[in-house]
Design an enzyme around this catalytic site. Structure first.
Site, PDB file in Angstrom:
ATOM      1  N   GLY A 192     -19.770  48.967  34.427  1.00 61.64           N
ATOM      2  CA  GLY A 192     -20.305  49.630  35.623  1.00 61.64           C
ATOM      3  C   GLY A 192     -21.788  49.923  35.451  1.00 61.64           C
ATOM      4  N   ASP A 193     -22.160  50.315  34.263  1.00 67.10           N
ATOM      5  CA  ASP A 193     -23.572  50.572  33.968  1.00 67.10           C
ATOM      6  C   ASP A 193     -24.369  49.285  33.836  1.00 67.10           C
ATOM      7  OD1 ASP A 193     -24.120  53.456  33.638  1.00 67.10           O
ATOM      8  OD2 ASP A 193     -22.539  53.364  32.142  1.00 67.10           O
ATOM      9  N   ASN A 194     -23.976  48.440  32.895  1.00 63.72           N
ATOM     10  CA  ASN A 194     -24.875  47.324  32.602  1.00 63.72           C
ATOM     11  C   ASN A 194     -24.918  46.302  33.742  1.00 63.72           C
ATOM     12  OD1 ASN A 194     -22.854  45.218  31.937  1.00 63.72           O
ATOM     13  ND2 ASN A 194     -22.450  46.458  30.109  1.00 63.72           N
TER      14      ASN A 194
END
Lengths: 387, 387
Positions: B157-159
């Protein structure tokens, strides 16, 4: 741009570019992209193909014939970008090495996606997404510690390498504005997944640790996990002492806030299993997800239900965000709902401009407008089954 | 470009751009990016920070002061791109709405990453990677069917939202070359993970099915799974009838090739569990991974060992591909190995040009060269702890 890719990784790359205005010409073999047969099917046609190839034009070309190759050369001369995801070496064997492409079009940007990249001892090995997930270390850190490794559900090796190639293409296009020079781009599924392993890799290369599977726990934050409710499951994380104190109040256990075992985040990480997890789940399993969401998210603590695919697809938030586009697919003969673009450009259209192409749909216009063929020449190519 | 992001998603976005030549100026608060404290630590300094911020310059700026805001405005006037991953609304409250940014610099490209996006009922909710993994449906399709859902190990979800924003920024830069106009970009972690769920979503939206967890099995190919060897585990997939026949010969079971239960891929999918899996594993568990690799990969069948993080990091293929860069980090005081760029541009440097910045390292040169401050003004800002 010319898109000679098929299946998932390459078409996902060019989908992003097409969604945001690139003129993508999909070049298919006489039998078409293999994913034209992939499910889910609707009315005998692949919704998978329809999804991943919206907003593209399509031509059919037999690259085993000299006339087909000539047509491709004439197209390459007039585009900015060519990309492919053939087995390593295949495109070159057909007569299209990077050197050859540069001869045809000195400013060309040429991108490839492969399993292991264009060089190295494994370059010529076949690869599936799951092979890249296994060899990158990703599977070793996914799953529960007392159970077998498991892959991430979605094919990240495919779609992420497609996204990286799209990024590389846009970088190269922008750089070309400054330098006038083209570029050779090479993205591998294995490199891709290795590059998104975040602190797992540096834990080893810098600190000498070999991280394993931890289920849904974050090694550096507690509580941070999935939990059962009366009617489903949810995730929650208390990333700060304040969240922790708020959470203790919610569950009516203010006594835990200053208990030595849980006072700091480091304490909580150390003493999370099995006791603290049990305390939380004993509490949460008495409530419904609705109740828990009101209590936990209501207090500003990061919270999410574990949704199934139906629930996620019908989420109001994703509806507002236009994350499902409606498109009439002529092959299927119906309006279908397909995932939209996650790159939101405010003030721009956020919808499919056109459906995926039928096989060879744009043969005539593309060959005429971009490659400069006459109608007579195109007729002859049709008669010879080159297109 | 100005990078006001911290933690993982935003810095991963700008890392890709910096790796390929963008001049990224990281703007930190007086206390610095929160990830300066994240492990793994080496010699008291964060290798995490060092990894994700290589190739960037860094300044420190107190945006709560009027002089700090003025400095930011003067910087914005002279850059192409600004990005941030504050809580939704925070940057605007500081006086930097998109409208304000456009006043300062009409050609500005402004990108934000948030958990749920800038609009919709959940826009203001806090989000962690695991929340986006839960709500996107990703966790519901990851794991074994008889066990709890599990998140993918890496924080996709972040990267991935960082990678999408990098792609959006490059698209906007290229489009600006044509139109002269800036852009407002808005990428959400939830949108991002929903967009990479591939056929899981259309299986529901088009065919009405709600896919669940299948471990390492592909619902459309068999055999395609993970298996135990004598000394570890591996994955393998037989995507064609030819691979299947070759595999039967390898295991000395030519009799299976034409057995009605396994004749076609559809038959094999239907009859894979439990019988065919057991046959394969009874065979594979007698051999070492070395032996299995020689037999299976040697026959051209897609094969991969399930590697742990150490094994993956030391893989010869990834060494040849330069997927670990060596960089001397002045804070740590040693050369460390950090993941390199997965976007390979042939003929270009494939290494870190510089280490991550110390806090405020480039205050003076950036404020002088880009914002046009005099040394006296910068001295005054230092004295007042604005920088």
């Amino acid at each position: 741009m010319l898109d000679l890719t098929q299946a998932y990784s390459g078409p996902f790359c060019t989908m992003h570019l097409a969604d945001h205005g690139a003129e993508v010409i999909k070049v298919e073999s006489l039998s078409g992209d293999q994913c034209r047969t992939w499910g889910p099917l609707k009315n005998g046609h692949s919704a998978y193909y329809a999804y991943i190839n919206r907003n593209k034009r399509g031509i059919r070309l037999d690259l085993k014939t000299e006339r087909g190759k000539e047509a491709l050369r004439r197209l390459i001369a007039n585009v900015d970008v060519v990309c492919e995801n053939f087995r390593v070496g295949t495109f070159e064997k057909l007569g299209f090495s990077y050197e050859k492409l540069k001869e045809i079009n000195p400013r060309i940007i040429y991108g490839s996606i492969s399993g292991f990249g264009l060089d190295g001892p494994l370059a010529h090995r076949p690869c599936y997404d799951i092979v890249a997930q296994a060899m990158s270390g990703l599977m070793s850190v996914t799953g529960y510690p007392d159970q077998d490794c498991v892959k991430a559900g979605p094919s990240f090796g495919d779609n992420y390498s497609g996204t990286y190639l799209a990024l590389g293409i846009c970088m190269a296009l922008y750089q070309r504005e400054r330098t006038g020079e083209g570029q050779r781009l090479d993205v591998a599924m294995l490199d891709t997944l290795f590059s998104v392993m975040e602190n797992f890799i540096i834990s080893y290369t810098v600190a000498g640790l070999v991280p394993g599977r931890m289920g849904n726990i974050d090694p550096g934050i507690a509580p941070f996990d999935s939990f059962h409710a009366k009617d489903g499951a949810f995730v929650m994380g208390c990333g700060t002492d304040r969240f922790w104190a708020d959470f203790c109040r919610i569950i009516g256990r203010e006594d835990l806030i200053d208990q030595p075992a849980y006072r700091t985040n480091v304490d909580r990480c150390r003493n999370y299993l099995p006791e603290l997890k049990r305390v939380i789940e004993d509490w949460s399993s008495q409530y419904t997800l609705d109740q828990l969401e009101e209590m936990i998210a209501g207090a500003g603590i990061p919270f999410g239900r574990i949704l199934d695919v139906r629930q996620a697809s019908e989420l109001e938030q994703l509806r507002v965000r236009k994350m499902l586009w409606e498109v009439y697919d002529p092959a299927i003969g119906e309006v279908i709902r397909i995932p939209g673009s996650p790159i939101k450009m405010h003030g721009r259209g956020d919808e499919a401009r056109s459906a995926a192409p039928s096989l060879g749909q744009d043969n005539r216009t593309v060959l005429r407008e971009i490659a400069g063929y006459t109608d007579e020449e195109i007729d002859a190519m049709e008669a010879e089954h080159v297109i």
